[in-house]
Design a protein around this motif. Structure first.
Motif, mmCIF file in Angstrom:
data_model
loop_
_atom_site.group_PDB
_atom_site.id
_atom_site.type_symbol
_atom_site.label_atom_id
_atom_site.label_comp_id
_atom_site.label_asym_id
_atom_site.label_seq_id
_atom_site.Cartn_x
_atom_site.Cartn_y
_atom_site.Cartn_z
ATOM 1 N N LEU A 1 24.984 33.977 5.618
ATOM 2 C CA LEU A 1 23.997 33.629 4.591
ATOM 3 C C LEU A 1 22.979 32.634 5.148
ATOM 4 O O LEU A 1 21.784 32.709 4.835
ATOM 5 C CB LEU A 1 24.721 33.036 3.381
ATOM 6 C CG LEU A 1 24.017 33.088 2.024
ATOM 7 C CD1 LEU A 1 23.626 34.502 1.655
ATOM 8 C CD2 LEU A 1 24.913 32.490 0.943
ATOM 9 N N THR A 2 23.445 31.730 5.971
ATOM 10 C CA THR A 2 22.544 30.770 6.623
ATOM 11 C C THR A 2 21.510 31.496 7.473
ATOM 12 O O THR A 2 20.306 31.212 7.407
ATOM 13 C CB THR A 2 23.348 29.789 7.497
ATOM 14 O OG1 THR A 2 24.243 29.032 6.675
ATOM 15 C CG2 THR A 2 22.422 28.833 8.248
ATOM 16 N N GLU A 3 21.970 32.456 8.278
ATOM 17 C CA GLU A 3 21.068 33.220 9.144
ATOM 18 C C GLU A 3 20.016 33.957 8.323
ATOM 19 O O GLU A 3 18.839 34.021 8.702
ATOM 20 C CB GLU A 3 21.882 34.202 9.989
ATOM 21 C CG GLU A 3 22.778 33.524 11.009
ATOM 22 C CD GLU A 3 23.751 34.484 11.667
ATOM 23 O OE1 GLU A 3 23.606 35.714 11.467
ATOM 24 O OE2 GLU A 3 24.670 34.021 12.379
ATOM 25 N N PHE A 4 20.435 34.488 7.189
ATOM 26 C CA PHE A 4 19.530 35.236 6.323
ATOM 27 C C PHE A 4 18.453 34.319 5.752
ATOM 28 O O PHE A 4 17.262 34.642 5.762
ATOM 29 C CB PHE A 4 20.339 35.884 5.191
ATOM 30 C CG PHE A 4 19.694 37.103 4.610
ATOM 31 C CD1 PHE A 4 19.937 38.357 5.136
ATOM 32 C CD2 PHE A 4 18.832 36.995 3.527
ATOM 33 C CE1 PHE A 4 19.342 39.486 4.589
ATOM 34 C CE2 PHE A 4 18.229 38.118 2.977
ATOM 35 C CZ PHE A 4 18.486 39.365 3.518
ATOM 36 N N TRP A 5 18.870 33.144 5.256
ATOM 37 C CA TRP A 5 17.932 32.215 4.644
ATOM 38 C C TRP A 5 17.023 31.535 5.669
ATOM 39 O O TRP A 5 15.892 31.159 5.347
ATOM 40 C CB TRP A 5 18.671 31.159 3.828
ATOM 41 C CG TRP A 5 18.928 31.582 2.409
ATOM 42 C CD1 TRP A 5 20.094 32.042 1.890
ATOM 43 C CD2 TRP A 5 17.984 31.585 1.331
ATOM 44 N NE1 TRP A 5 19.942 32.326 0.557
ATOM 45 C CE2 TRP A 5 18.662 32.053 0.181
ATOM 46 C CE3 TRP A 5 16.642 31.239 1.220
ATOM 47 C CZ2 TRP A 5 18.037 32.192 -1.053
ATOM 48 C CZ3 TRP A 5 16.021 31.372 -0.013
ATOM 49 C CH2 TRP A 5 16.709 31.834 -1.127
ATOM 50 N N VAL A 6 17.497 31.375 6.902
ATOM 51 C CA VAL A 6 16.651 30.792 7.952
ATOM 52 C C VAL A 6 15.395 31.631 8.135
ATOM 53 O O VAL A 6 14.268 31.105 8.204
ATOM 54 C CB VAL A 6 17.422 30.685 9.284
ATOM 55 C CG1 VAL A 6 16.464 30.504 10.464
ATOM 56 C CG2 VAL A 6 18.397 29.516 9.241
ATOM 57 N N GLU A 7 15.564 32.939 8.170
ATOM 58 C CA GLU A 7 14.410 33.840 8.345
ATOM 59 C C GLU A 7 13.484 33.804 7.142
ATOM 60 O O GLU A 7 12.257 33.806 7.269
ATOM 61 C CB GLU A 7 14.903 35.275 8.599
ATOM 62 C CG GLU A 7 15.668 35.459 9.907
ATOM 63 C CD GLU A 7 14.859 34.991 11.107
ATOM 64 O OE1 GLU A 7 13.650 35.331 11.193
ATOM 65 O OE2 GLU A 7 15.411 34.268 11.958
ATOM 66 N N ILE A 8 14.065 33.764 5.940
ATOM 67 C CA ILE A 8 13.258 33.730 4.716
ATOM 68 C C ILE A 8 12.447 32.433 4.638
ATOM 69 O O ILE A 8 11.257 32.433 4.304
ATOM 70 C CB ILE A 8 14.157 33.869 3.467
ATOM 71 C CG1 ILE A 8 14.721 35.290 3.382
ATOM 72 C CG2 ILE A 8 13.385 33.537 2.192
ATOM 73 C CD1 ILE A 8 15.699 35.504 2.263
ATOM 74 N N CYS A 9 13.089 31.300 4.957
ATOM 75 C CA CYS A 9 12.403 30.009 4.859
ATOM 76 C C CYS A 9 11.315 29.870 5.931
ATOM 77 O O CYS A 9 10.314 29.191 5.696
ATOM 78 C CB CYS A 9 13.417 28.874 4.962
ATOM 79 S SG CYS A 9 14.429 28.708 3.466
#
Length: 360
Positions: free
Chosen positions: A121-129
Motif C-alpha cells: 500500500l505504501t508503494e502504491f501511495w508513493v506513486e500517487i502522491c
C-alpha cells in the motif's frame, strides 16, 4: 340454550431487545430494523423479520440463513485491499485541497493489514502522491518490533515524506523513557526520513506526558521531528506545541477541538473528518484566519453533528468507511473481521440524517 362466548386473545407484537445482541450465536448477524421496533434485521440474509426470541432462533436454524452465514464468513476472511478505489479517492482528496496523506494508521485499517500489505500500500501511495504533489506519511507501528523495523527500512527505501510511529500495542512502554528507547531502536534502521510519534491514548491506552517526552528526546534522535496529538486535552497539546516550535512540529489530530486548536495557534491539522469532510475542516481554519469566529463555530458545530451521526451507528472505523461511500459515491470495501461491517439499514439511516443536517 346456553351460548359460551370465548374472549379472543389479543396478540401483542414482540419488541426488539438490545440484549439479544449479547447472545454469542446471534451477535454477528442481528441488528435493529429500520421498519420499527417489532422487527429485527439479519445482516447475512439482508432482510427484516418479525421480532420474538423464538422467531430469532427459528431463523438462525433455517437452511437459507446458514447458507448466507457460510458465504459471508468466507467472503470477509478473504477480503483483499481494493487498489482500484485508491486513485479516485485520492482524486477526491486532492480536489478538496488535502495536502498530506497518512496511511496504514488506525482509521485506515492499518492494524488489520499484514506487513506485506502495508508495504504494498505504501508503494502504491508513493506513486500517487508524486503525481498529485502531496506529502505522504506512513504509519509503521503497532506491530511486533521485527515487522516495524522491516517497514521502516522499506519506508526509507521508498523515500516517503515521514514515518509515523505508534507504540507496540502488546509490550507497551511504561513511561516516556521506554518510548524514547523504542523510537531510538527504529531510527537506527533509517537514515534521513523524518519520524513522528502518534500520541493516541484513547486507542493505545498509553497516556505519557508529551512535554516530558519532548524534553528528554531532544538530542537523542536527530530524525525525530514531532507528534501527532490525537487527544482532546488542548492545554497539554498546547504545552507540547509551544515547547520547542523551531525543532518540533505538533499536529492536532482530533476533530472535537479543531476550532480551539486553530484559534490557539496550531497550523498543522489532522482529523478523521478530513477523510470525508475536508472542506468543512478547511472552513474552520479559514474562518479563524479571517477573524470570522461565529462562522468558525457554526462549522465546528456542523462537523460535530455530522460525526456524531456517523459514529453513533457502530465501530468508528466501519462507520467512517461507510461514510466515505456515502460522501464520495465510491463502493468502499467493508471492514475486515473482527470489526463489524455496517449493514444496509444503517447506511440508509446515516445517509438520511446527513442529508437532514445539510451535509449532503
Amino acid at each position: 340454550m346456553w351460548m359460551v362466548l370465548l374472549k379472543r386473545r389479543e396478540i401483542i407484537p414482540k419488541k426488539y431487545k438490545k440484549e439479544w445482541e449479547s447472545i454469542p450465536s446471534v451477535r454477528p448477524w442481528i441488528s435493529e430494523s429500520i421498519h420499527g421496533q417489532h422487527y429485527f434485521y439479519c445482516r447475512f440474509c439482508k432482510k427484516d423479520y418479525k421480532c420474538g426470541k423464538t422467531e430469532i432462533f427459528k431463523h438462525m436454524s433455517a437452511m437459507k440463513h446458514r447458507k448466507h452465514l457460510t458465504s459471508t464468513l468466507v467472503g470477509s476472511r478473504s477480503r483483499d485491499v481494493n487498489y482500484k478505489l485508491i486513485h479516485p479517492y485520492a482524486k477526491f482528496l486532492k480536489a478538496c485541497g488535502v495536502k498530506g496523506i497518512l496511511i496504514n494508521d488506525v482509521m485506515g485499517e492499518g492494524m488489520s493489514l499484514t506487513t506485506e500489505e502495508r508495504k504494498s500500500l505504501t508503494e502504491f501511495w508513493v506513486e500517487i502522491c508524486k503525481e498529485k504533489n502531496q506529502f505522504l506519511m506512513v504509519q509503521i507501528g503497532g506491530a511486533p518490533m521485527k515487522s516495524v523495523i522491516d517497514m521502516a527500512i522499506h519506508a526509507e527505501k521508498m523515500k516517503v515524506g515521514a514515518i509515523v510511529l505508534m507504540p507496540d500495542l502488546y509490550n507497551r512502554p511504561k513511561n516516556h523513557l521506554d518510548l524514547i528507547r523504542y523510537i531510538k531502536i527504529i531510527s537506527d534502521y533509517t537514515e534521513s526520513v523524518p519520524i513522528l510519534y502518534h500520541h493516541y491514548p484513547k486507542y493505545t491506552q498509553i497516556n505519557i506526558d508529551m512535554t516530558s517526552f519532548l524534553l528528554d528526546i531532544t538530542g537523542e534522535i536527530d530524525t525525530f521531528v514531532g507528534i501527532i496529538y490525537s487527544s482532546n486535552d488542548l492545554q497539554e497539546s498546547l504545552s507540547a506545541l509551544t515547547l520547542n516550535p523551531e525543532k518540533y512540529v505538533v499536529f492536532m489530530g482530533t476533530d472535537d477541538v479543531m476550532l480551539g486548536a486553530v484559534a490557539s495557534g496550531f497550523t498543522c491539522i489532522m482529523g478523521n473528518s478530513i477523510n470525508i469532510l475536508p472542506k468543512l475542516a478547511e472552513s474552520i481554519c479559514q474562518c479563524i484566519k479571517d477573524g470570522e469566529i461565529k462562522s468558525a463555530q457554526a462549522s465546528q458545530n456542523l462537523l460535530k453533528r455530522a460525526l456524531d451521526n456517523i459514529y453513533c451507528n457502530g465501530d468508528a472505523v466501519a462507520m467512517l468507511k461507510a461514510a466515505i461511500s456515502i460522501m464520495t459515491n465510491l463502493s468502499v470495501e467493508p471492514v475486515r473481521e473482527p470489526l463489524q461491517t455496517a449493514w444496509e439499514g444503517t447506511l440508509t439511516k446515516m445517509k438520511s440524517k446527513l442529508h437532514e443536517i445539510g451535509i449532503i
